[in-house]
Design a protein around this motif. Structure first.
Motif, PDB file in Angstrom:
ATOM      1  N   SER A   1      -1.869  11.001   6.491  1.00 24.73           N
ATOM      2  CA  SER A   1      -3.312  11.088   6.788  1.00 24.73           C
ATOM      3  C   SER A   1      -4.088  10.194   5.831  1.00 24.73           C
ATOM      4  O   SER A   1      -3.551   9.712   4.829  1.00 24.73           O
ATOM      5  CB  SER A   1      -3.800  12.539   6.690  1.00 24.73           C
ATOM      6  OG  SER A   1      -3.738  12.986   5.355  1.00 24.73           O
TER       7      SER A   1
ATOM      8  N   SER B   1      -8.544  13.485   1.731  1.00 23.84           N
ATOM      9  CA  SER B   1      -7.679  13.837   2.853  1.00 23.84           C
ATOM     10  C   SER B   1      -6.816  15.047   2.523  1.00 23.84           C
ATOM     11  O   SER B   1      -6.772  16.015   3.299  1.00 23.84           O
ATOM     12  CB  SER B   1      -6.794  12.639   3.218  1.00 23.84           C
ATOM     13  OG  SER B   1      -6.364  12.779   4.523  1.00 23.84           O
TER      14      SER B   1
ATOM     15  N   VAL C   1     -14.787  -3.005  -7.835  1.00 20.57           N
ATOM     16  CA  VAL C   1     -16.058  -2.347  -8.092  1.00 20.57           C
ATOM     17  C   VAL C   1     -16.312  -2.227  -9.592  1.00 20.57           C
ATOM     18  O   VAL C   1     -15.374  -2.113 -10.379  1.00 20.57           O
ATOM     19  CB  VAL C   1     -16.095  -0.954  -7.411  1.00 20.57           C
ATOM     20  CG1 VAL C   1     -15.007  -0.040  -7.915  1.00 20.57           C
ATOM     21  CG2 VAL C   1     -17.448  -0.278  -7.546  1.00 20.57           C
TER      22      VAL C   1
HETATM   23  C1  LIG Z   1     -13.495  -0.476  -4.166  1.00 23.00           C
HETATM   24  C2  LIG Z   1     -13.499   0.507  -3.020  1.00 23.00           C
HETATM   25  C3  LIG Z   1     -14.708   0.976  -2.523  1.00 23.00           C
HETATM   26  C4  LIG Z   1     -14.728   1.912  -1.470  1.00 23.00           C
HETATM   27  N1  LIG Z   1     -15.923   2.394  -1.061  1.00 23.00           N
HETATM   28  C5  LIG Z   1     -15.967   3.310  -0.059  1.00 23.00           C
HETATM   29  C6  LIG Z   1     -17.207   3.901   0.328  1.00 23.00           C
HETATM   30  O1  LIG Z   1     -18.269   3.631  -0.250  1.00 23.00           O
HETATM   31  N2  LIG Z   1     -17.201   4.799   1.352  1.00 23.00           N
HETATM   32  C7  LIG Z   1     -16.052   5.157   2.004  1.00 23.00           C
HETATM   33  O2  LIG Z   1     -16.095   5.957   2.945  1.00 23.00           O
HETATM   34  N3  LIG Z   1     -14.846   4.626   1.629  1.00 23.00           N
HETATM   35  C8  LIG Z   1     -14.774   3.746   0.593  1.00 23.00           C
HETATM   36  N4  LIG Z   1     -13.566   3.255   0.178  1.00 23.00           N
HETATM   37  C9  LIG Z   1     -12.331   3.771   0.819  1.00 23.00           C
HETATM   38  C10 LIG Z   1     -12.020   5.189   0.273  1.00 23.00           C
HETATM   39  O3  LIG Z   1     -11.999   5.163  -1.131  1.00 23.00           O
HETATM   40  C11 LIG Z   1     -10.683   5.701   0.796  1.00 23.00           C
HETATM   41  O4  LIG Z   1     -10.606   5.476   2.193  1.00 23.00           O
HETATM   42  C12 LIG Z   1     -10.477   7.190   0.500  1.00 23.00           C
HETATM   43  O5  LIG Z   1     -10.410   7.404  -0.878  1.00 23.00           O
HETATM   44  C13 LIG Z   1      -9.194   7.709   1.153  1.00 23.00           C
HETATM   45  O6  LIG Z   1      -8.970   9.047   0.792  1.00 23.00           O
HETATM   46  P1  LIG Z   1      -7.472   9.612   0.671  1.00 23.00           P
HETATM   47  O7  LIG Z   1      -7.587  11.045   0.367  1.00 23.00           O
HETATM   48  O8  LIG Z   1      -6.692   9.169   1.837  1.00 23.00           O
HETATM   49  O9  LIG Z   1      -6.843   8.829  -0.578  1.00 23.00           O
HETATM   50  P2  LIG Z   1      -7.267   8.862  -2.121  1.00 23.00           P
HETATM   51  O10 LIG Z   1      -8.685   9.131  -2.278  1.00 23.00           O
HETATM   52  O11 LIG Z   1      -6.712   7.612  -2.706  1.00 23.00           O
HETATM   53  O12 LIG Z   1      -6.470  10.107  -2.703  1.00 23.00           O
HETATM   54  C14 LIG Z   1      -5.065  10.086  -2.828  1.00 23.00           C
HETATM   55  C15 LIG Z   1      -4.665  11.040  -3.931  1.00 23.00           C
HETATM   56  O13 LIG Z   1      -3.256  11.138  -3.955  1.00 23.00           O
HETATM   57  C16 LIG Z   1      -2.800  11.163  -5.296  1.00 23.00           C
HETATM   58  N5  LIG Z   1      -1.419  10.684  -5.276  1.00 23.00           N
HETATM   59  C17 LIG Z   1      -0.978   9.441  -4.981  1.00 23.00           C
HETATM   60  N6  LIG Z   1       0.355   9.364  -5.043  1.00 23.00           N
HETATM   61  C18 LIG Z   1       0.790  10.613  -5.395  1.00 23.00           C
HETATM   62  C19 LIG Z   1       2.066  11.160  -5.643  1.00 23.00           C
HETATM   63  N7  LIG Z   1       3.183  10.428  -5.514  1.00 23.00           N
HETATM   64  N8  LIG Z   1       2.153  12.456  -6.002  1.00 23.00           N
HETATM   65  C20 LIG Z   1       1.025  13.221  -6.113  1.00 23.00           C
HETATM   66  N9  LIG Z   1      -0.219  12.744  -5.923  1.00 23.00           N
HETATM   67  C21 LIG Z   1      -0.340  11.457  -5.541  1.00 23.00           C
HETATM   68  C22 LIG Z   1      -3.760  10.237  -6.003  1.00 23.00           C
HETATM   69  O14 LIG Z   1      -3.801  10.489  -7.387  1.00 23.00           O
HETATM   70  C23 LIG Z   1      -5.085  10.539  -5.308  1.00 23.00           C
HETATM   71  O15 LIG Z   1      -5.822  11.546  -5.979  1.00 23.00           O
HETATM   72  C24 LIG Z   1     -13.511   2.347  -0.877  1.00 23.00           C
HETATM   73  C25 LIG Z   1     -12.291   1.857  -1.367  1.00 23.00           C
HETATM   74  C26 LIG Z   1     -12.286   0.962  -2.442  1.00 23.00           C
HETATM   75  C27 LIG Z   1     -10.956   0.475  -2.967  1.00 23.00           C
END
Ligand SMILES: Cc1cc2nc3c(=O)[nH]c(=O)nc-3n(C[C@H](O)[C@H](O)[C@H](O)COP(=O)(O)OP(=O)(O)OC[C@H]3O[C@@H](n4cnc5c(N)ncnc54)[C@H](O)[C@@H]3O)c2cc1C
Length: 391
Positions: free
Chosen positions: A262, A12, A168
């Protein structure tokens, strides 16, 4: 003073960063980890998620191209197919790193290994306090994933019922052995994690095997996963990674005056399948677009609400439908799972309506009309069982 500060460099944050950079916003992205980093995930990127990207994924990022799904319940299974591509399997370590590079190439500033501790809204800007510094931004996008607490600067705390849980394990095996066991196929197992499911995804050189379910119903989730792995013939001491998954649908607030949420931080996850990567990418892009419009055309602060409307319009109905579907599976697990593996038509329709057209509403209506309202018992009894599980 930055136009936009993005907290988090996952799908995101990185997608928001790329859009913001392309729109010419002075942007800083802050990520607490050093990339590439591990992220617990099945690594399935749907064709919808793929279609949100404005670039091609290079071959080294794509581990498998999936066109078939096999859905199991007890000793029965049913198969469905979508050519040429139902989903791609990727490693989050590689994929997320690549997305962050695509953001960086637009000229935005990226700080890794720096954690945001707080975001304080002032009248004309936001103060972003990190482990290293204090940065000022006109707007801040919180894309911190599901585990952070900065999002509570925008909306009230979630209840446990608003969360799913995912566990996982990555299980190494030879490339050919994996391909032969799962030729372009992913495995879904109902009845493993209450109303949730277990999965086996054939990556390159390892299986991703895990479970997802609603947190409140999953007692002793680690044991559930280890029992599942053993039952599927994976014996060994594999590390288990777990993470919470927001599943509350679309009704949460995702904008305050200068803060936006987001991806997982906003709760944009399919409550039934737990797919979140696509909505993380798309919501990040939409958030950056809303900020860019406001900054470029000197619009009123209230125009940020356009972001909430855009999300609702693009995938709001879909996420709301996924929540209904998840509730039905929880209320009637036995009958729902039996139904799912009893008739190929049910899976085919799911692949057409939900996976391809992203339309839960018509699918659920079709299910109700065809299998629940019209002589439910006799109809279910008459279903032919299409396969027998040999695993
Ligand atoms: C076990 C499991 C299996 C999944 N399998 C799937 C799948 O196969 N397909 C699918 O579509 N979805 C899957 N999901 C869901 C998917 O992983 C998430 O919806 C997706 O990663 C969301 O993306 P994001 O960018 O919102 O958050 P994230 O990918 O969690 O990224 C957030 C980032 O913010 C950083 N961060 C956090 N706090 C701070 C801070 N205070 N300061 C600076 N940086 C920070 C973190 O280090 C991280 O890099 C799965 C989830 C889990 C738990």
């Amino acid at each position: 003073m930055y136009d936009l500060i993005i907290v988090g460099g996952g799908p995101s944050g990185a997608s928001a960063g790329r859009t913001a950079g392309k729109r010419g916003l002075l942007t800083l992205l802050i990520e607490k980890e050093n990339f590439p980093r591990y992220k617990p995930c099945g690594g399935s990127l749907s064709s919808y998620g793929l279609s949100c990207l404005d670039f091609k994924l290079p071959e080294y990022v794509i581990e498998r191209n999936i066109s078939k799904v096999r859905v199991h319940f007890r000793d029965r299974f049913v198969e469905g197919m979508k050519e040429p591509t139902m989903a791609l399997l990727i490693s989050r370590k590689v994929f997320d790193n690549f997305l962050l590079e695509k953001a960086r190439e637009t000229g935005i500033e990226v700080h890794t290994g720096e954690k945001v501790l707080d975001c304080i809204e002032k009248e004309d800007y936001v103060e972003v306090i990190t482990t290293d510094n204090t940065h000022l931004g006109r707007f801040v996008l919180i894309a911190e994933g599901s585990g952070g607490t900065l999002k509570y600067r925008v909306r009230p705390r979630d209840k446990k019922t608003d969360y799913g849980l995912g566990l996982v394990s990555e299980i190494p095996d030879k490339y050919e052995a994996i391909r032969n066991r799962f030729p372009r196929t992913i495995d879904i197992h109902f009845g493993i994690a209450q109303g949730g499911y277990g999965w086996i995804f054939p990556h390159s050189g390892y299986y991703s095997a895990g479970i997802v379910g609603t947190a409140q119903y999953l007692e002793n989730p680690k044991k559930v996963l280890l029992d599942f792995l053993q039952e599927k013939g994976f014996s060994g001491d594999f590390p288990v990674h777990s993470h919470i998954i927001p599943t509350g649908g679309i009704k949460r607030k995702s904008v305050s005056s200068r803060l936006l949420l987001s991806g997982d931080a906003a709760g944009f996850v399919d409550a039934f399948t737990k797919e979140g990567i696509s909505y993380a990418i798309r919501s990040g892009q939409l958030a950056a677009e809303a900020v860019a419009d406001l900054v470029m055309y000197s619009l009123k602060l209230s125009s940020l609400k356009a972001y909430e409307s855009a999300c609702r319009q693009e995938f709001g109905n879909y996420l709301a439908g996924s929540l209904k579907m998840e509730k039905v599976m929880h209320c009637f697990p036995e009958i729902s799972f039996k139904l799912a593996v009893s008739n190929g038509e049910i899976l085919d329709k799911y692949l057409d309506e939900v996976v391809t057209k992203r339309n839960y509403k018509d699918y659920v209506r079709w299910l109700l009309l065809n299998f629940c309202l019209a002589e439910p018992v006799s109809r279910i009894k008459s279903l032919t069982l299409e396969g027998t599980d040999k695993n």
